[in-house]
Design a protein around this motif. Structure first.
Motif, short mmCIF file in Angstrom:
data_model
loop_
_atom_site.label_atom_id
_atom_site.label_comp_id
_atom_site.label_asym_id
_atom_site.label_seq_id
_atom_site.Cartn_x
_atom_site.Cartn_y
_atom_site.Cartn_z
N LYS A 1 -0.93 -3.15 -15.33
CA LYS A 1 -1.93 -2.37 -14.60
C LYS A 1 -2.59 -3.21 -13.52
O LYS A 1 -2.82 -2.73 -12.40
N ALA A 2 -2.89 -4.46 -13.85
CA ALA A 2 -3.53 -5.35 -12.87
C ALA A 2 -2.61 -5.62 -11.68
O ALA A 2 -3.07 -5.71 -10.54
N TYR A 3 -1.31 -5.72 -11.95
CA TYR A 3 -0.36 -5.97 -10.87
C TYR A 3 -0.39 -4.83 -9.84
O TYR A 3 -0.48 -5.08 -8.63
N TRP A 4 -0.34 -3.59 -10.32
CA TRP A 4 -0.29 -2.46 -9.39
C TRP A 4 -1.61 -2.27 -8.67
O TRP A 4 -1.63 -1.87 -7.50
N GLU A 5 -2.71 -2.58 -9.33
CA GLU A 5 -4.01 -2.51 -8.64
C GLU A 5 -4.07 -3.56 -7.54
O GLU A 5 -4.62 -3.32 -6.46
N GLU A 6 -3.48 -4.71 -7.81
CA GLU A 6 -3.46 -5.78 -6.80
C GLU A 6 -2.65 -5.35 -5.58
O GLU A 6 -3.04 -5.59 -4.44
N GLN A 7 -1.52 -4.69 -5.82
CA GLN A 7 -0.68 -4.25 -4.71
C GLN A 7 -1.39 -3.22 -3.84
O GLN A 7 -1.27 -3.23 -2.61
N ILE A 8 -2.14 -2.32 -4.47
CA ILE A 8 -2.89 -1.32 -3.72
C ILE A 8 -3.94 -1.99 -2.84
O ILE A 8 -4.12 -1.65 -1.66
N ASN A 9 -4.64 -2.98 -3.41
CA ASN A 9 -5.65 -3.70 -2.64
C ASN A 9 -5.01 -4.48 -1.48
O ASN A 9 -5.55 -4.50 -0.36
N LEU A 10 -3.88 -5.13 -1.75
CA LEU A 10 -3.18 -5.87 -0.71
C LEU A 10 -2.72 -4.95 0.41
O LEU A 10 -2.91 -5.24 1.60
N LEU A 11 -2.15 -3.82 0.03
CA LEU A 11 -1.62 -2.89 1.02
C LEU A 11 -2.73 -2.30 1.88
O LEU A 11 -2.63 -2.26 3.11
N GLN A 12 -3.79 -1.85 1.24
CA GLN A 12 -4.88 -1.23 1.98
C GLN A 12 -5.57 -2.22 2.91
O GLN A 12 -5.91 -1.88 4.05
N ALA A 13 -5.76 -3.44 2.44
CA ALA A 13 -6.41 -4.45 3.27
C ALA A 13 -5.53 -4.80 4.47
O ALA A 13 -6.03 -4.99 5.58
N THR A 14 -4.22 -4.85 4.28
CA THR A 14 -3.30 -5.19 5.36
C THR A 14 -3.26 -4.09 6.42
O THR A 14 -3.25 -4.37 7.62
N ILE A 15 -3.21 -2.84 5.98
CA ILE A 15 -3.12 -1.73 6.93
C ILE A 15 -4.43 -1.52 7.68
O ILE A 15 -4.43 -1.25 8.88
N CYS A 16 -5.53 -1.66 6.98
CA CYS A 16 -6.83 -1.36 7.60
C CYS A 16 -7.28 -2.43 8.59
O CYS A 16 -8.01 -2.14 9.53
N ARG A 17 -6.85 -3.67 8.40
CA ARG A 17 -7.23 -4.71 9.34
C ARG A 17 -6.39 -4.56 10.59
O ARG A 17 -5.16 -4.60 10.55
N THR A 18 -7.02 -4.36 11.72
CA THR A 18 -6.29 -4.08 12.96
C THR A 18 -7.06 -4.64 14.14
O THR A 18 -8.28 -4.79 14.09
N ASN A 19 -6.35 -4.97 15.21
CA ASN A 19 -7.02 -5.47 16.40
C ASN A 19 -7.20 -4.35 17.42
O ASN A 19 -6.75 -3.22 17.22
N SER A 20 -7.84 -4.65 18.54
CA SER A 20 -8.18 -3.62 19.51
C SER A 20 -6.94 -3.01 20.17
O SER A 20 -6.90 -1.81 20.46
N ILE A 21 -5.91 -3.82 20.40
CA ILE A 21 -4.69 -3.31 21.02
C ILE A 21 -4.00 -2.32 20.10
O ILE A 21 -3.58 -1.23 20.53
N GLU A 22 -3.88 -2.66 18.83
CA GLU A 22 -3.27 -1.75 17.86
C GLU A 22 -4.06 -0.44 17.77
O GLU A 22 -3.47 0.65 17.70
N SER A 23 -5.37 -0.54 17.79
CA SER A 23 -6.21 0.66 17.69
C SER A 23 -6.00 1.58 18.89
O SER A 23 -5.92 2.80 18.74
N LYS A 24 -5.90 1.02 20.09
CA LYS A 24 -5.69 1.83 21.30
C LYS A 24 -4.34 2.52 21.26
O LYS A 24 -4.22 3.71 21.59
N ILE A 25 -3.31 1.78 20.87
CA ILE A 25 -1.97 2.36 20.82
C ILE A 25 -1.89 3.41 19.71
O ILE A 25 -1.24 4.45 19.86
N ARG A 26 -2.56 3.16 18.61
CA ARG A 26 -2.58 4.13 17.51
C ARG A 26 -3.24 5.44 17.94
O ARG A 26 -2.74 6.53 17.67
#
Length: 290
Positions: A67-92
């Motif tokens: 259970k801890a493993y899958w919770e860790e993956q969710i946290n890793l994935l969400q943190a990676t996707i949500c962190r973005t720079n200004s160029i990525e935000s404009k193109i998105r």
């Protein structure tokens, strides 16, 4: 897309990630961990999950550890996707608007598809709209040969090259219009499906961020298959996914779609099947007919 409300709603909701406020300490730790270990393999990064021998029931992982493993993956994935720079935000944002404005009554390629538009024509239209907005956007087609670990294949996606910062240098931003489906598995576990559900339908991000995302997902796919005592298909491996978006590719600029394939109104054509002869016939002729 105009004739298919469900498809329109699907793209209206794309790219809507979780609200990104000031980064929490957990997000800082997680993203820093990804940056510091960007060159490591998924196996070494998540060694706590891969140390288990899933073929031996007596040595299976504890439920809490799993259970801890899958919770860790969710946290890793969400943190990676949500962190973005200004160029990525404009193109998105530009990609989101392009998808909203792209209304094609039927495909220029002549294919019959649900919703009236195939993915190839949609990809071309979005690319052209981004070019019109001033972005260096191209269609990218990657091809790779078979090896001892993965089969041969090819994949098409969009890519924007940004050169606005001389200090940062060239930045490649990948746009994948069908991102979530690339990682879905028919016999996946509930934990894996819950992780995949956090993915956006459309991914827009720099290649470094995409590389971190696919490492997380491919490691999770490997863990999922081990839990179910099933073989992991070679097309699910990290090297195969890496070849899709992070390998060599051929860049091209698509030709604009013909005007007749857009949502612009067209002049109706007269047909003898609907032509009213009585209305068009002169009165003198009408008297003779009567």
């Amino acid at each position: 897309m105009a004739g298919n409300p469900s498809l329109r709603r699907r793209y209206n909701n794309i790219l809507e990630f979780s609200a990104v406020g000031p980064a929490s300490s957990l997000s800082d730790m997680v993203f820093g961990f990804l940056e510091d270990h960007a060159d490591e393999s998924p196996e070494s990064r998540f060694s706590s999950g891969d140390d288990c021998d899933y073929g031996d029931e007596e040595d299976s992982c504890d439920v809490e550890e799993n259970k801890a493993y899958w919770e860790e993956q969710i946290n890793l994935l969400q943190a990676t996707i949500c962190r973005t720079n200004s160029i990525e935000s404009k193109i998105r944002q530009a990609t989101k608007e392009a998808l909203k404005e792209t209304i094609i009554s039927h495909c220029a390629c002549g294919r019959s598809t649900v919703g009236g538009v195939c993915r190839n024509c949609l990809r071309r239209e979005v690319c052209n709209r981004l070019i019109n907005l001033g972005y260096d956007c191209s269609l990218c087609k990657s091809k790779w040969r078979s090896s001892s670990s993965i089969p041969a294949g090819e994949h098409t996606y969009l890519e924007v090259v940004d050169r606005s910062s001389s200090k940062r240098g060239e930045m490649r931003v990948v746009i994948e219009l069908n991102f979530r489906a690339e990682f879905e598995m028919a016999r996946a576990s509930e934990d894996y499906n819950r992780l995949i559900s956090r993915l956006p339908e459309v991914f827009v991000g720099k290649t470094e961020r995409l590389g971190n995302v696919i490492k997380i997902l491919c490691s999770a796919a490997k863990k999922c298959m081990k839990e179910k005592n099933m073989h992991l298909g070679p097309w699910r491996k990290y090297k195969y996914m890496q070849a899709k978006w992070l390998g060599k590719c051929e860049r091209s600029t698509p030709a604009p779609l013909p005007v007749s394939y857009s949502d612009r109104p067209t002049k109706p054509r007269a047909s003898m099947l609907t032509f009213d002869l009585l209305e068009a016939m002169p009165m003198s002729a009408l008297v003779q007919v009567v």
